[in-house]
Motif scaffolding. Structure first.
Motif, PDB file in Angstrom:
ATOM      1  N   UNK A   1       0.611  -1.136   0.034  1.00 35.47           N
ATOM      2  CA  UNK A   1       0.067   0.126  -0.126  1.00 35.47           C
ATOM      3  C   UNK A   1       0.831   1.042   0.041  1.00 35.47           C
ATOM      4  N   UNK A   2       2.113   1.405   0.939  1.00 34.49           N
ATOM      5  CA  UNK A   2       2.860   2.351   0.866  1.00 34.49           C
ATOM      6  C   UNK A   2       3.460   2.746  -0.384  1.00 34.49           C
ATOM      7  N   UNK A   3       3.911   1.469  -1.344  1.00 34.54           N
ATOM      8  CA  UNK A   3       4.470   1.762  -2.483  1.00 34.54           C
ATOM      9  C   UNK A   3       3.565   2.536  -3.391  1.00 34.54           C
ATOM     10  N   UNK A   4       2.252   2.103  -3.231  1.00 33.54           N
ATOM     11  CA  UNK A   4       1.073   2.528  -4.377  1.00 33.54           C
ATOM     12  C   UNK A   4       0.842   4.276  -3.885  1.00 33.54           C
ATOM     13  N   UNK A   5       0.890   4.330  -2.597  1.00 38.89           N
ATOM     14  CA  UNK A   5       0.756   5.730  -2.057  1.00 38.89           C
ATOM     15  C   UNK A   5       1.927   6.763  -2.402  1.00 38.89           C
ATOM     16  N   UNK A   6       3.338   6.063  -2.445  1.00 40.10           N
ATOM     17  CA  UNK A   6       4.292   7.046  -2.873  1.00 40.10           C
ATOM     18  C   UNK A   6       4.099   7.188  -4.318  1.00 40.10           C
ATOM     19  N   UNK A   7       3.723   6.285  -5.321  1.00 40.20           N
ATOM     20  CA  UNK A   7       3.332   6.537  -6.701  1.00 40.20           C
ATOM     21  C   UNK A   7       2.472   7.599  -7.007  1.00 40.20           C
ATOM     22  N   UNK A   8       1.481   7.766  -6.140  1.00 38.06           N
ATOM     23  CA  UNK A   8       0.387   8.698  -5.962  1.00 38.06           C
ATOM     24  C   UNK A   8       0.853  10.136  -5.847  1.00 38.06           C
ATOM     25  N   UNK A   9       1.663  10.073  -4.686  1.00 38.01           N
ATOM     26  CA  UNK A   9       2.366  11.272  -4.371  1.00 38.01           C
ATOM     27  C   UNK A   9       3.220  12.086  -5.306  1.00 38.01           C
ATOM     28  N   UNK A  10       4.030  11.041  -6.028  1.00 34.87           N
ATOM     29  CA  UNK A  10       5.039  11.641  -7.095  1.00 34.87           C
ATOM     30  C   UNK A  10       4.271  12.216  -8.354  1.00 34.87           C
ATOM     31  N   UNK A  11       3.076  11.276  -8.637  1.00 37.52           N
ATOM     32  CA  UNK A  11       2.664  11.708  -9.808  1.00 37.52           C
ATOM     33  C   UNK A  11       1.583  13.116  -9.641  1.00 37.52           C
ATOM     34  N   UNK A  12       0.892  13.080  -8.313  1.00 39.66           N
ATOM     35  CA  UNK A  12       0.296  14.353  -7.816  1.00 39.66           C
ATOM     36  C   UNK A  12       1.087  15.495  -8.041  1.00 39.66           C
ATOM     37  N   UNK A  13       2.272  15.470  -7.492  1.00 40.64           N
ATOM     38  CA  UNK A  13       3.163  16.576  -7.381  1.00 40.64           C
ATOM     39  C   UNK A  13       3.315  17.313  -8.692  1.00 40.64           C
ATOM     40  N   UNK A  14       3.874  16.336  -9.487  1.00 39.29           N
ATOM     41  CA  UNK A  14       3.993  16.896 -10.872  1.00 39.29           C
ATOM     42  C   UNK A  14       2.639  17.312 -11.582  1.00 39.29           C
ATOM     43  N   UNK A  15       1.766  16.940 -11.368  1.00 40.46           N
ATOM     44  CA  UNK A  15       0.363  17.458 -11.946  1.00 40.46           C
ATOM     45  C   UNK A  15      -0.130  18.720 -11.149  1.00 40.46           C
ATOM     46  N   UNK A  16       0.160  19.173  -9.987  1.00 36.90           N
ATOM     47  CA  UNK A  16       0.061  20.146  -9.413  1.00 36.90           C
ATOM     48  C   UNK A  16       1.020  21.409  -9.749  1.00 36.90           C
ATOM     49  N   UNK A  17       2.419  20.973  -9.910  1.00 39.12           N
ATOM     50  CA  UNK A  17       3.535  22.033 -10.308  1.00 39.12           C
ATOM     51  C   UNK A  17       3.086  22.551 -11.754  1.00 39.12           C
ATOM     52  N   UNK A  18       2.578  21.778 -12.505  1.00 37.49           N
ATOM     53  CA  UNK A  18       2.393  22.060 -14.070  1.00 37.49           C
ATOM     54  C   UNK A  18       1.035  23.005 -14.011  1.00 37.49           C
ATOM     55  N   UNK A  19       0.124  22.628 -12.943  1.00 39.22           N
ATOM     56  CA  UNK A  19      -1.047  23.469 -12.812  1.00 39.22           C
ATOM     57  C   UNK A  19      -0.800  24.802 -12.258  1.00 39.22           C
ATOM     58  N   UNK A  20       0.058  24.933 -11.056  1.00 40.06           N
ATOM     59  CA  UNK A  20       0.234  26.259 -10.629  1.00 40.06           C
ATOM     60  C   UNK A  20       1.435  26.707 -11.418  1.00 40.06           C
TER      61      UNK A  20
END
Length: 728
Positions: free
Chosen positions: A462-481
């Motif tokens: 579960x923690x591995x999948x959570x880390x993948x989400x975090x990395x993905x979401x940070x990239x999306x948020x960075x592009x958005x902002x």
């Protein structure tokens, strides 16, 4: 094994492959790759940049590829050979699957499945949300089960809108321009080997409809397309945009879907034993089939009876706006040239007044043609998409439907939605084969062996999948902002947000107002205390779209975005833009808790929570839709109860208070109480219960078992008296 449904197609894009890698073409033009991660990774290895940009293998293979290097790479060539063998074995096999063993002899032909949208994969944007994703999962599971089914839909050249959110929180809409040559779809051929087109008569002209096919494993799905040079420029856009706002254009789309779909099947020589309408958008197929029968010499009454005998219908929403209606004057004007006749055998028409009478809704409003009422009156069987929805639908449509609306709860295609780390743990410790979930042997109840997975391994997955989400979401948020013009320092801060060690709640779905996305913000001070607790913090991720015509829904998005940038919540609440299947996969696999708080009983089913539950993500939800039957008391949390107040404001307040109570007194303690190894033992046990109680029961495999035995075979006139009881 012969194809379950034979649909001849032209070759695809003219890219050249080395002879030793020619099998890549077969895999690329079959969406089997979309639910087999090794196949997706193989295409990414060929050209990572192209695959990351397009998310499908056709542009990858059509690009500039260093084939010589790949041919000299033993690891790549061995992986390619293994994947090709797995694909070919899948396509050739099927005779030992559940349907073939149990029921094949009872079904005298194919099942034709009509739906306005299909969500197979993010690269083919002909879906908007839950209905389309459910239809896509239905096709994938029918393929896995070797069910002789063919889908029919529309090829939307501009798809559904791509969402951006501006710096003020306003939803902005942009429509892509899809090039069929860059998509994993093929042009369908007629019996002479020429590109297949059919025609649909509309006021003062005839529209030509090209037919394409997307192959979903063993199941072909026909996609109808009016964007052809044979049509006037004003008719080419009929199939451009999914859920177009204009009512007249929408009616044109639904005539093309229903009537054009029947004619495409006829042109291919396919005579379905069962016709399945997934929602009312395709209801005109019933009128077209009656028109055919009358033209062939049947009486009008016999034609309606014949059409009803082998048709089934699925209703997906109790919300009024979700049931398609058109002004009767509009139907007369647009559908009249196609359907209207005196009903005498051999005349080739059905009286439009009778069609309109059959589409009279619950309110008996003669100015409205109700596609749901029309479908209910003219089908052998109908189903709602959860047990609770079944009760609601029968009460709503009393006096319209001639039969009980069954409660057949939706499911999800598990191999598509489960994350690789969780899947690996399941398969290693329970002997699960998620690609063959339709096996009926009692010994294969792998979900009862989930206790074998050690706590530390389940938590680590579960923690591995959570880390993948975090990395993905940070990239999306960075592009958005960055697009909003935020300062470099602010963008740098985003590298530290969404810490995988922090309890993470996800909320992602269509932003309709009845889903109450803002309920969590009822008491901002109380929420902020939980989010910013120094020892036990919480973070929340939102995602979702509102239809371009849904101004209140867009207001919800603006409200949430504004709150996410407010001093109290900034850094703990985030909203990701352009929600699609890819974002959904990351979220349902990577958050800790899935929040859903619609106003009961307006959520017909909801499948996102099922996807989350199969990954061990805990649902915290109102007892509505599927969760009303899925909650067991030890696999997540129920917000509120089954009694509801007629006062919406009072109900919202009560549900918000219970949500806060669960968060503060149950959820946060369970997550942060750790043993000496840092494992939240109580939380992990809830995760285990979540998977065990949902992975079969809320799968499309179980769902299709029920569809076959309770809808399809009865509509085909099969004798089921000898059928064994099914599990689940």
């Amino acid at each position: 094994m012969e194809p379950l449904v034979r649909v001849p197609t032209a070759p695809g894009a003219p890219f050249h492959l080395p002879p030793k890698l020619e099998g890549l073409r077969r895999i690329a033009y079959n969406l089997w790759w979309s639910w087999h991660p090794r196949a997706r990774m193989m295409f990414s290895r060929i050209d990572a940049g192209s695959y990351a940009r397009y998310r499908n293998p056709i542009p990858v293979l059509a690009g500039q590829v260093a084939w010589a290097q790949l041919l000299e790479n033993p690891a790549f060539m061995a992986e390619y050979a293994s994947i090709l063998r797995e694909f070919d074995e899948y396509m050739a096999n099927g005779a030992d699957h559940w349907f073939a063993r149990e029921h094949a002899a009872r079904l005298p032909g194919h099942i034709a499945y009509f739906c306005a949208e299909y969500g197979f994969h993010e690269s083919l944007g002909i879906y908007s949300g839950g209905l389309g994703v459910l239809a896509g999962d239905h096709m994938k599971t029918a393929s896995d089960m070797a069910l002789p089914l063919i889908g029919v839909g529309l090829l939307y050249r501009n798809g559904y809108f791509r969402q951006t959110i501006d710096a003020d929180g306003h939803q902005e809409h942009a429509y892509p321009d899809y090039d069929p040559g860059q998509l994993p779809i093929l042009r369908v051929l007629d019996h002479l080997g020429d590109p297949l087109s059919v025609t649909v008569e509309l006021p003062e002209r005839t529209v030509s409809v090209d037919v394409w096919a997307v192959h979903v494993g063993r199941v072909p799905v026909l996609l109808l397309d009016t964007d052809t040079p044979d049509n006037d420029d004003s008719d080419r856009p009929i199939t451009h945009i999914l859920y177009v706002r204009g009512r007249e254009m929408r009616l044109h789309q639904e005539l093309v879907l229903g009537v054009g779909g029947v004619r495409a099947l006829r042109a291919l020589g396919i005579a379905p034993a069962v016709w399945h309408l997934n929602e009312g958008h395709s209801a005109f197929l019933l009128a077209e089939r009656a028109r055919e029968l009358v033209a062939g010499g049947a009486s009008l009454d016999d034609a309606w009876r014949s059409v009803s005998r082998d048709s089934v219908f699925t209703i997906h929403t109790p919300v009024s706006a979700g049931n398609e209606r058109f002004d009767t004057d509009l139907v007369r004007r647009v559908a009249g040239p196609l359907l209207d006749g005196d009903g005498r055998p051999g005349t080739g028409g059905v009286p439009l007044d009778q069609v309109l009478d059959l589409g009279l809704g619950v309110e008996r409003d003669t100015s409205q043609f109700d596609m749901t009422a029309f479908s209910l009156r003219l089908t052998h069987g109908a189903n709602a998409v959860s047990q609770l929805h079944g009760h609601t639908a029968n009460a709503t449509w009393q006096g319209v439907t001639p039969h009980e609306i069954l409660g057949l709860t939706n499911g999800v295609h598990t191999p598509t939605w489960i994350g690789l780390p969780i899947r690996d743990a399941l398969e290693r410790y329970t002997d699960a084969d998620l690609d063959a979930m339709d096996d009926a042997h009692e010994a294969d109840r792998f979900w009862e062996r989930i206790a074998r997975i050690p706590d530390e391994e389940l938590w680590e997955a579960h923690q591995r999948q959570k880390l993948e989400l975090s990395i993905f979401a940070r990239g999306r948020l960075r592009n958005q902002f960055a697009r909003h013009g935020e300062a470099p320092a602010t963008l740098e801060e985003l590298e530290e947000v969404l810490d995988p060690g922090v309890l993470t709640i996800g909320f992602a779905r269509r932003f309709a107002t009845y889903k109450r996305a803002s309920l969590l913000f009822t008491d901002l001070d109380r929420l902020a205390r939980s989010l910013w607790d120094a020892d036990r913090p919480v973070q929340v991720i939102f995602a979702g779209k509102a239809h371009p015509a849904d101004r209140p829904g867009q207001g919800v998005i603006q409200d949430i975005f504004g709150r996410s940038r407010s001093p109290k919540l900034r850094g703990r609440v985030f909203i990701l833009e352009d929600y699609d299947i890819r974002i959904a996969r990351f979220l349902v696999q990577g958050v800790d808790v899935w929040l859903n708080n619609p106003r009961r009983p307006l959520e017909a089913s909801g499948t996102s929570g099922m996807k989350a539950a199969a990954n061990g993500v805990l649902n915290m939800s109102v007892l509505d839709g599927w969760w009303d039957e899925g909650w067991t008391g030890d696999n997540g949390w129920a917000i509120g109860g089954r009694e509801t107040s007629p006062d919406d404001g009072a109900q919202d307040w009560a549900d918000a208070q219970d949500l806060y109570r669960i968060l503060e007194q149950e959820l946060i303690p369970a997550y942060y109480e750790r043993d000496q190894d840092g494992i939240p033992v109580r939380f992990v046990q809830l995760m285990r219960n979540s998977i065990a109680s949902t992975i079969w029961r809320f799968s499309t495999t179980r769902m299709l078992h029920q569809y076959v035995e309770r809808l399809y075979l009865p509509a085909a006139g099969a004798d089921l008296t000898a059928t064994r009881p099914r599990r689940g």
